[in-house]
Scaffold this motif. Structure first.
Motif, PDB file in Angstrom:
ATOM      1  N   LEU A 126       0.843  -1.181   0.000  1.00 21.03           N
ATOM      2  CA  LEU A 126       0.000   0.000   0.000  1.00 21.03           C
ATOM      3  C   LEU A 126       0.884   1.239   0.000  1.00 21.03           C
ATOM      4  O   LEU A 126       1.775   1.390   0.823  1.00 21.03           O
ATOM      5  N   SER A 127       0.655   2.115  -0.964  1.00 26.63           N
ATOM      6  CA  SER A 127       1.446   3.340  -1.045  1.00 26.63           C
ATOM      7  C   SER A 127       0.505   4.529  -1.035  1.00 26.63           C
ATOM      8  O   SER A 127      -0.445   4.590  -1.804  1.00 26.63           O
ATOM      9  N   LEU A 128       0.784   5.480  -0.158  1.00 28.60           N
ATOM     10  CA  LEU A 128      -0.014   6.692  -0.098  1.00 28.60           C
ATOM     11  C   LEU A 128       0.725   7.865  -0.729  1.00 28.60           C
ATOM     12  O   LEU A 128       0.422   9.010  -0.460  1.00 28.60           O
ATOM     13  N   ASN A 129       1.692   7.556  -1.568  1.00 31.08           N
ATOM     14  CA  ASN A 129       2.464   8.603  -2.221  1.00 31.08           C
ATOM     15  C   ASN A 129       1.588   9.319  -3.238  1.00 31.08           C
ATOM     16  O   ASN A 129       1.112   8.712  -4.190  1.00 31.08           O
ATOM     17  N   PRO A 130       1.390  10.627  -3.086  1.00 32.06           N
ATOM     18  CA  PRO A 130       0.554  11.336  -4.054  1.00 32.06           C
ATOM     19  C   PRO A 130       1.270  11.561  -5.384  1.00 32.06           C
ATOM     20  O   PRO A 130       0.645  11.944  -6.362  1.00 32.06           O
ATOM     21  N   PHE A 131       2.581  11.343  -5.412  1.00 29.40           N
ATOM     22  CA  PHE A 131       3.341  11.535  -6.632  1.00 29.40           C
ATOM     23  C   PHE A 131       4.040  10.239  -7.016  1.00 29.40           C
ATOM     24  O   PHE A 131       5.243  10.075  -6.816  1.00 29.40           O
ATOM     25  N   PRO A 132       3.295   9.264  -7.572  1.00 31.21           N
ATOM     26  CA  PRO A 132       3.942   8.004  -7.951  1.00 31.21           C
ATOM     27  C   PRO A 132       4.898   8.226  -9.120  1.00 31.21           C
ATOM     28  O   PRO A 132       4.804   9.218  -9.834  1.00 31.21           O
ATOM     29  N   LYS A 133       5.823   7.276  -9.295  1.00 28.37           N
ATOM     30  CA  LYS A 133       6.773   7.379 -10.399  1.00 28.37           C
ATOM     31  C   LYS A 133       6.002   7.318 -11.713  1.00 28.37           C
ATOM     32  O   LYS A 133       5.118   6.469 -11.887  1.00 28.37           O
ATOM     33  N   PRO A 134       6.335   8.187 -12.646  1.00 33.91           N
ATOM     34  CA  PRO A 134       5.640   8.119 -13.941  1.00 33.91           C
ATOM     35  C   PRO A 134       6.092   6.896 -14.736  1.00 33.91           C
ATOM     36  O   PRO A 134       7.235   6.458 -14.625  1.00 33.91           O
ATOM     37  N   LYS A 135       5.169   6.379 -15.503  1.00 29.51           N
ATOM     38  CA  LYS A 135       5.502   5.235 -16.350  1.00 29.51           C
ATOM     39  C   LYS A 135       6.343   5.724 -17.519  1.00 29.51           C
ATOM     40  O   LYS A 135       6.118   6.804 -18.058  1.00 29.51           O
ATOM     41  N   PRO A 136       7.333   4.924 -17.942  1.00 29.05           N
ATOM     42  CA  PRO A 136       8.159   5.367 -19.075  1.00 29.05           C
ATOM     43  C   PRO A 136       7.331   5.395 -20.362  1.00 29.05           C
ATOM     44  O   PRO A 136       6.419   4.589 -20.563  1.00 29.05           O
ATOM     45  N   ILE A 137       7.651   6.352 -21.175  1.00 32.58           N
ATOM     46  CA  ILE A 137       6.937   6.499 -22.450  1.00 32.58           C
ATOM     47  C   ILE A 137       7.549   5.533 -23.463  1.00 32.58           C
ATOM     48  O   ILE A 137       8.770   5.500 -23.637  1.00 32.58           O
ATOM     49  N   LYS A 138       6.690   4.757 -24.118  1.00 30.60           N
ATOM     50  CA  LYS A 138       7.156   3.822 -25.158  1.00 30.60           C
ATOM     51  C   LYS A 138       7.179   4.575 -26.486  1.00 30.60           C
ATOM     52  O   LYS A 138       6.205   5.184 -26.890  1.00 30.60           O
ATOM     53  N   ARG A 139       8.314   4.512 -27.134  1.00 35.02           N
ATOM     54  CA  ARG A 139       8.469   5.212 -28.406  1.00 35.02           C
ATOM     55  C   ARG A 139       8.691   4.184 -29.517  1.00 35.02           C
ATOM     56  O   ARG A 139       9.381   3.191 -29.346  1.00 35.02           O
ATOM     57  N   GLY A 140       8.067   4.479 -30.639  1.00 30.20           N
ATOM     58  CA  GLY A 140       8.215   3.615 -31.814  1.00 30.20           C
ATOM     59  C   GLY A 140       9.499   3.929 -32.546  1.00 30.20           C
ATOM     60  O   GLY A 140      10.321   4.742 -32.109  1.00 30.20           O
ATOM     61  N   PRO A 141       9.697   3.289 -33.708  1.00 32.17           N
ATOM     62  CA  PRO A 141      10.932   3.496 -34.451  1.00 32.17           C
ATOM     63  C   PRO A 141      11.089   4.935 -34.953  1.00 32.17           C
ATOM     64  O   PRO A 141      12.200   5.420 -35.109  1.00 32.17           O
ATOM     65  N   GLU A 142       9.989   5.656 -35.166  1.00 31.86           N
ATOM     66  CA  GLU A 142      10.116   7.039 -35.645  1.00 31.86           C
ATOM     67  C   GLU A 142      10.225   8.028 -34.496  1.00 31.86           C
ATOM     68  O   GLU A 142      10.258   9.226 -34.731  1.00 31.86           O
ATOM     69  N   GLY A 143      10.212   7.569 -33.263  1.00 30.09           N
ATOM     70  CA  GLY A 143      10.317   8.448 -32.116  1.00 30.09           C
ATOM     71  C   GLY A 143       8.982   8.954 -31.595  1.00 30.09           C
ATOM     72  O   GLY A 143       8.926   9.803 -30.733  1.00 30.09           O
TER      73      GLY A 143
END
Length: 147
Positions: A126-143
């Motif tokens: 259980l985490s009450l952190n109001p600022f969770p780590k953001p998920k990494p953005i998945k980038r395709g071959p063109e960016g």
């Protein structure tokens, strides 16, 4: 000669009146200073403890967590000062700061002394952190973003 003696009598009467006025002023000043100093003691203690708490937290040393206790002491002293002098908004502010000081004491002094929960239990996940780590953005071959 009567003119000279009445002049001296007037000067003596005026001097006596001035001395009485000075004496009354000194008594009033002493009473006012006593009240003023009593009010300033609460304010001075609150300010000194607040400054000490801020310094301890800013140093991030081994005594940093004690800064929250200094903040709580500052809050109490400034609440007394605000109540004695009728500062309503300062009173509300310090009451709110009591809550933040209590949270700081809980997070920095009480919570670290509790035994650690085993991994995988509900309390450990259980985490009450109001600022969770953001998920990494998945980038395709063109960016471009693929999410």
């Amino acid at each position: 000669m009567s003119y000279g003696s009445s002049f001296v009598a007037n000067i003596m009467g005026l001097t006596s009146s001035l001395l009485e006025l000075c004496w009354l002023y000194l008594q009033l000043f002493a009473l006012r200073s006593e009240i003023y100093l009593q009010a300033n003691v609460d304010e001075a203690i609150g300010s000194a403890l607040g400054l000490a708490g801020a310094y301890m937290l800013a140093r991030r040393g081994q005594y940093a967590a004690l800064g929250w206790i200094a903040f709580l002491g500052s809050n109490v002293a400034l609440i007394i000062f605000a109540m004695r002098n009728g500062h309503a908004f300062l009173l509300v502010l310090q009451i709110c700061f009591v809550v933040t000081s209590a949270l700081g004491i809980w997070n920095y002094l009480v919570k670290p002394m509790q035994p650690a929960k085993p991994p995988g239990t509900a309390a450990a996940t259980l985490s009450l952190n109001p600022f969770p780590k953001p998920k990494p953005i998945k980038r395709g071959p063109e960016g471009r973003d693929t999410t």
